[in-house]
Design a protein around this motif. Structure first.
Motif, PDB file in Angstrom:
ATOM      1  N   GLN A  55      19.280  10.305 -11.589  1.00  0.00           N
ATOM      2  CA  GLN A  55      18.811  11.072 -11.818  1.00  0.00           C
ATOM      3  C   GLN A  55      17.642  11.296 -10.986  1.00  0.00           C
ATOM      4  O   GLN A  55      17.159   9.813 -10.287  1.00  0.00           O
ATOM      5  CB  GLN A  55      18.086  11.033 -13.631  1.00  0.00           C
ATOM      6  CG  GLN A  55      19.295  11.682 -14.253  1.00  0.00           C
ATOM      7  CD  GLN A  55      20.749   9.897 -14.793  1.00  0.00           C
ATOM      8  OE1 GLN A  55      20.827   9.189 -13.819  1.00  0.00           O
ATOM      9  NE2 GLN A  55      21.392  10.120 -15.989  1.00  0.00           N
ATOM     10  N   PRO A  56      16.801  12.462 -11.447  1.00  0.00           N
ATOM     11  CA  PRO A  56      15.752  12.870 -10.475  1.00  0.00           C
ATOM     12  C   PRO A  56      13.979  12.179 -11.299  1.00  0.00           C
ATOM     13  O   PRO A  56      13.211  11.922 -10.520  1.00  0.00           O
ATOM     14  CB  PRO A  56      14.869  13.971 -10.550  1.00  0.00           C
ATOM     15  CG  PRO A  56      15.775  14.428 -11.769  1.00  0.00           C
ATOM     16  CD  PRO A  56      17.244  13.914 -11.651  1.00  0.00           C
ATOM     17  N   PHE A  57      14.759  11.501 -12.332  1.00  0.00           N
ATOM     18  CA  PHE A  57      13.351  10.878 -13.039  1.00  0.00           C
ATOM     19  C   PHE A  57      13.792   9.505 -14.235  1.00  0.00           C
ATOM     20  O   PHE A  57      15.460   9.672 -13.820  1.00  0.00           O
ATOM     21  CB  PHE A  57      12.953  11.539 -14.525  1.00  0.00           C
ATOM     22  CG  PHE A  57      13.797  11.932 -15.540  1.00  0.00           C
ATOM     23  CD1 PHE A  57      14.397  11.805 -16.429  1.00  0.00           C
ATOM     24  CD2 PHE A  57      13.892  13.080 -15.058  1.00  0.00           C
ATOM     25  CE1 PHE A  57      15.027  12.290 -17.510  1.00  0.00           C
ATOM     26  CE2 PHE A  57      15.510  14.373 -15.818  1.00  0.00           C
ATOM     27  CZ  PHE A  57      15.716  13.786 -16.809  1.00  0.00           C
ATOM     28  N   PRO A  83      12.544   4.608  -8.372  1.00  0.00           N
ATOM     29  CA  PRO A  83      12.524   5.543  -6.889  1.00  0.00           C
ATOM     30  C   PRO A  83      11.704   6.798  -7.241  1.00  0.00           C
ATOM     31  O   PRO A  83      12.563   8.066  -8.636  1.00  0.00           O
ATOM     32  CB  PRO A  83      13.688   5.929  -6.722  1.00  0.00           C
ATOM     33  CG  PRO A  83      14.376   4.528  -6.661  1.00  0.00           C
ATOM     34  CD  PRO A  83      13.432   4.436  -8.196  1.00  0.00           C
ATOM     35  N   ARG A  84      10.903   7.421  -6.256  1.00  0.00           N
ATOM     36  CA  ARG A  84      10.490   9.015  -6.433  1.00  0.00           C
ATOM     37  C   ARG A  84      12.072   9.407  -5.737  1.00  0.00           C
ATOM     38  O   ARG A  84      13.632   8.686  -4.979  1.00  0.00           O
ATOM     39  CB  ARG A  84       9.358   9.216  -5.754  1.00  0.00           C
ATOM     40  CG  ARG A  84       8.532   8.894  -5.149  1.00  0.00           C
ATOM     41  CD  ARG A  84       7.325   9.137  -5.096  1.00  0.00           C
ATOM     42  NE  ARG A  84       6.228   8.948  -5.602  1.00  0.00           N
ATOM     43  CZ  ARG A  84       5.035   9.340  -6.497  1.00  0.00           C
ATOM     44  NH1 ARG A  84       5.979  10.196  -7.537  1.00  0.00           N
ATOM     45  NH2 ARG A  84       3.898   8.855  -7.204  1.00  0.00           N
ATOM     46  N   VAL A 112       7.259   5.519  -8.810  1.00  0.00           N
ATOM     47  CA  VAL A 112       6.400   6.658  -9.275  1.00  0.00           C
ATOM     48  C   VAL A 112       5.300   6.437  -9.448  1.00  0.00           C
ATOM     49  O   VAL A 112       4.202   6.957  -9.459  1.00  0.00           O
ATOM     50  CB  VAL A 112       7.246   7.192 -10.441  1.00  0.00           C
ATOM     51  CG1 VAL A 112       7.056   7.473 -11.888  1.00  0.00           C
ATOM     52  CG2 VAL A 112       8.636   7.449 -10.655  1.00  0.00           C
ATOM     53  N   ALA A 113       5.413   4.634 -10.180  1.00  0.00           N
ATOM     54  CA  ALA A 113       3.845   4.583 -10.965  1.00  0.00           C
ATOM     55  C   ALA A 113       3.914   3.153 -10.678  1.00  0.00           C
ATOM     56  O   ALA A 113       4.077   1.817 -11.655  1.00  0.00           O
ATOM     57  CB  ALA A 113       3.639   4.861 -12.050  1.00  0.00           C
ATOM     58  N   GLU A 151       1.010  -0.974   0.590  1.00  0.00           N
ATOM     59  CA  GLU A 151      -0.253  -0.093   0.199  1.00  0.00           C
ATOM     60  C   GLU A 151       0.760   1.431  -0.377  1.00  0.00           C
ATOM     61  O   GLU A 151       0.098   2.659  -0.590  1.00  0.00           O
ATOM     62  CB  GLU A 151      -0.978  -0.340   1.332  1.00  0.00           C
ATOM     63  CG  GLU A 151      -1.888  -0.692   1.145  1.00  0.00           C
ATOM     64  CD  GLU A 151      -1.779  -2.364   1.941  1.00  0.00           C
ATOM     65  OE1 GLU A 151      -0.300  -3.149   1.754  1.00  0.00           O
ATOM     66  OE2 GLU A 151      -2.215  -2.734   1.119  1.00  0.00           O
ATOM     67  N   ARG A 152       2.031   1.418   0.831  1.00  0.00           N
ATOM     68  CA  ARG A 152       2.146   2.722   0.549  1.00  0.00           C
ATOM     69  C   ARG A 152       3.777   2.691  -0.569  1.00  0.00           C
ATOM     70  O   ARG A 152       4.873   3.501  -0.773  1.00  0.00           O
ATOM     71  CB  ARG A 152       3.108   2.628   1.910  1.00  0.00           C
ATOM     72  CG  ARG A 152       2.779   2.425   3.331  1.00  0.00           C
ATOM     73  CD  ARG A 152       3.646   2.829   4.140  1.00  0.00           C
ATOM     74  NE  ARG A 152       4.042   3.746   4.562  1.00  0.00           N
ATOM     75  CZ  ARG A 152       5.113   4.348   5.356  1.00  0.00           C
ATOM     76  NH1 ARG A 152       5.571   3.368   6.346  1.00  0.00           N
ATOM     77  NH2 ARG A 152       5.670   5.791   5.178  1.00  0.00           N
ATOM     78  N   ALA A 153       3.684   1.505  -0.969  1.00  0.00           N
ATOM     79  CA  ALA A 153       5.105   2.010  -2.791  1.00  0.00           C
ATOM     80  C   ALA A 153       5.020   2.454  -3.920  1.00  0.00           C
ATOM     81  O   ALA A 153       5.573   3.027  -3.581  1.00  0.00           O
ATOM     82  CB  ALA A 153       4.612   0.555  -3.234  1.00  0.00           C
TER      83      ALA A 153
END
Length: 479
Positions: A458-460, A416-417, A403-404, A396-398
């Motif tokens: 990278q942030p994305f 990862p976010r 990201v998705a 539930e916390r994934a």
């Protein structure tokens, strides 16, 4: 009397001339009916990485079987577009490492389609070596047959490359397979194939532990909509070695594939994992062989876990997504889990995430560096892994960390976010000697310390490196 003799002689000469003309015409007609062979010049596919052919032979649905029977080392048989109603029988054909025998359809445009027919496997290998089969479509037409088979009435099939094949409609029963070997097989390369709507995608080895599959490379394939396994490599009995069979320790590498059982799988007692790996021989040649499994996407299985293994296996830098069921398990099947390394994977599961049951006490097991989001993230023997060697959270916390993780495949993103899943260098698993272990799921160099399968800073999500994995338009992690 002399005149009569001269007339007979002249007539006989005219008859002989007429006979030669008729025979010559027949010979020309016969030659015209044979496949066209031309001397090697321009390489048929310079991007293939294959050696320059000795001869290029062109054939179509009417004459390809005659062409196959005469193939020699270095020949490249080019099949024209069209439907081929009879099997491609590659029997007792011997290429060499420097001059393999190649059978190829068109690399683009209209395909060469081999049609399945009752009572015969579509591509049949018998006592053949150094063969490349590529750019063909195999349509089983739902007959009770298999796509590519190293036949049981042979003795071996080694140095076989199967690439860029499209395999469909071998799903009459769960035992109908896309690719299988029923005799000892070594040095196979299976890559860039798309296998769907089959009973079992790849079934390598025999159910009784005979027909070992040795030193294989299985990469960049997409296997989906299988009744049973996407892929299984059977356990192996002690080997009776054959001439040329490897006897020193080898690795079978399974990398950059998509194993998808989101639909079409059997339920109940016939349900199967996406991938199952059996043990190596317990003694003699092969007992020190290893599986190296990395960079793969294991996607959904509503009826079973995604992965099951035993024996010597390293499993790293993979994505596991089974939001309705279990992730991965090592457990006794025909023997025990022995050397087991489960490193730097990202697991999203509705049941357990990573489970290890009854491993062999004389071998090393390590479970470290993983990011596991599951109702029961880890089920491990006491003392095997401490809490700080893996990052665990509930399913539930994934979404707080990835990201998705709950999106459909075309939008799925387990990256990862920004700022999430950072870890200390001290928690990095020790993993020297594994191929490409410094690369993450995208086959990019790890530049930061993060839990799970991604390791760039990278942030994305930067996406996969060019040429890595199957090119699937509706699979976001594949790009």
């Amino acid at each position: 009397m002399k005149v009569f003799g001269r007339w007979v002689a002249a007539g006989g000469q005219r008859a002989a001339d007429w006979a030669w003309q008729v025979c010559g015409l027949g010979l020309l007609l016969a030659l015209a009916a044979l496949p066209m062979a031309v001397a090697a010049g321009e390489h048929p596919d310079p991007d293939s990485g294959l050696p320059e052919p000795r001869r290029v032979i062109q054939a179509g649905p009417e004459d390809y079987r005659e062409a196959v029977a005469r193939l020699q080392p270095g020949d490249w048989l080019q099949l024209a577009p069209g439907e081929y109603p009879r099997p491609l029988s590659l029997r007792r054909l011997q290429g060499t490492a420097e001059a393999p025998i190649v059978v190829s359809g068109p690399a683009e445009g209209d395909p060469a389609v081999l049609l399945g027919r009752p009572g015969a496997n579509t591509v049949s290998l018998l006592d053949s070596a150094h063969i490349v089969v590529r750019h063909l479509t195999l349509d089983g037409q739902r007959h009770p047959i298999a796509g590519v088979v190293a036949e049981a009435h042979g003795n071996y099939a080694h140095d076989i490359t199967l690439e860029h094949l499209r395999i469909r409609n071998y799903d009459r029963g769960q035992g109908n397979t896309g690719i299988t070997n029923r005799v000892p097989a070594w040095n196979w390369v299976i890559r860039h194939n798309d296998i769907r709507d089959v009973g079992t995608g790849l079934y390598l080895g025999q159910s009784d532990g005979s027909a070992p599959f040795i030193n294989g490379l299985i990469e960049h394939n997409h296997v989906a909509r299988t009744r049973g396994y996407n892929m299984q490599i059977k356990h192996q009995n002690p080997r009776d070695t054959l001439p040329g069979m490897p006897v020193d320790p080898k690795e079978t590498v399974i990398r950059y594939n998509v194993f998808d059982k989101s639909e079409g799988g059997s339920s109940g007692g016939r349900a199967r994992p996406n991938l199952l790996l059996g043990h190596w021989p317990l003694e003699g040649p092969g007992s020190e062989d290893r599986y190296r499994v990395y960079g793969n996407l294991f996607y959904e299985n509503p009826h079973e876990r995604l992965f099951q293994g035993e024996g010597h296996v390293a499993l790293y830098n993979n994505l596991f997504v089974n939001r309705q069921g279990d992730g991965l398990i090592f457990m006794p099947h025909n023997d025990l889990p022995r050397e087991v390394l489960i490193l730097n994977n990202t697991v999203v599961a509705g049941g357990f995430g990573i489970r290890l049951d009854r491993p062999h006490g004389d071998h090393t097991q390590q479970v470290a560096g993983n990011a596991v989001f599951a109702d029961r993230p880890l089920r491990l023997p006491d003392g095997l892994a401490s809490a700080d060697e893996n990052y665990t959270e509930s399913l539930e916390r994934a979404g707080e960390y990835l990201v998705a993780p709950l999106a459909a495949l075309h939008e799925l993103d387990l990256y990862p976010r920004d700022g999430a899943l950072g870890r200390d260098e001290a928690t990095q698993p020790a993993a020297s000697g594994l191929p490409d272990v410094s690369l993450d799921f995208n086959a990019r160099e790890r530049t930061t310390d993060r839990w799970g399968a991604y390791g760039t800073d990278q942030p994305f999500n930067p996406g996969r490196r060019q040429g890595i994995g199957p090119a699937l338009p509706d699979c976001a992690p594949c790009h």
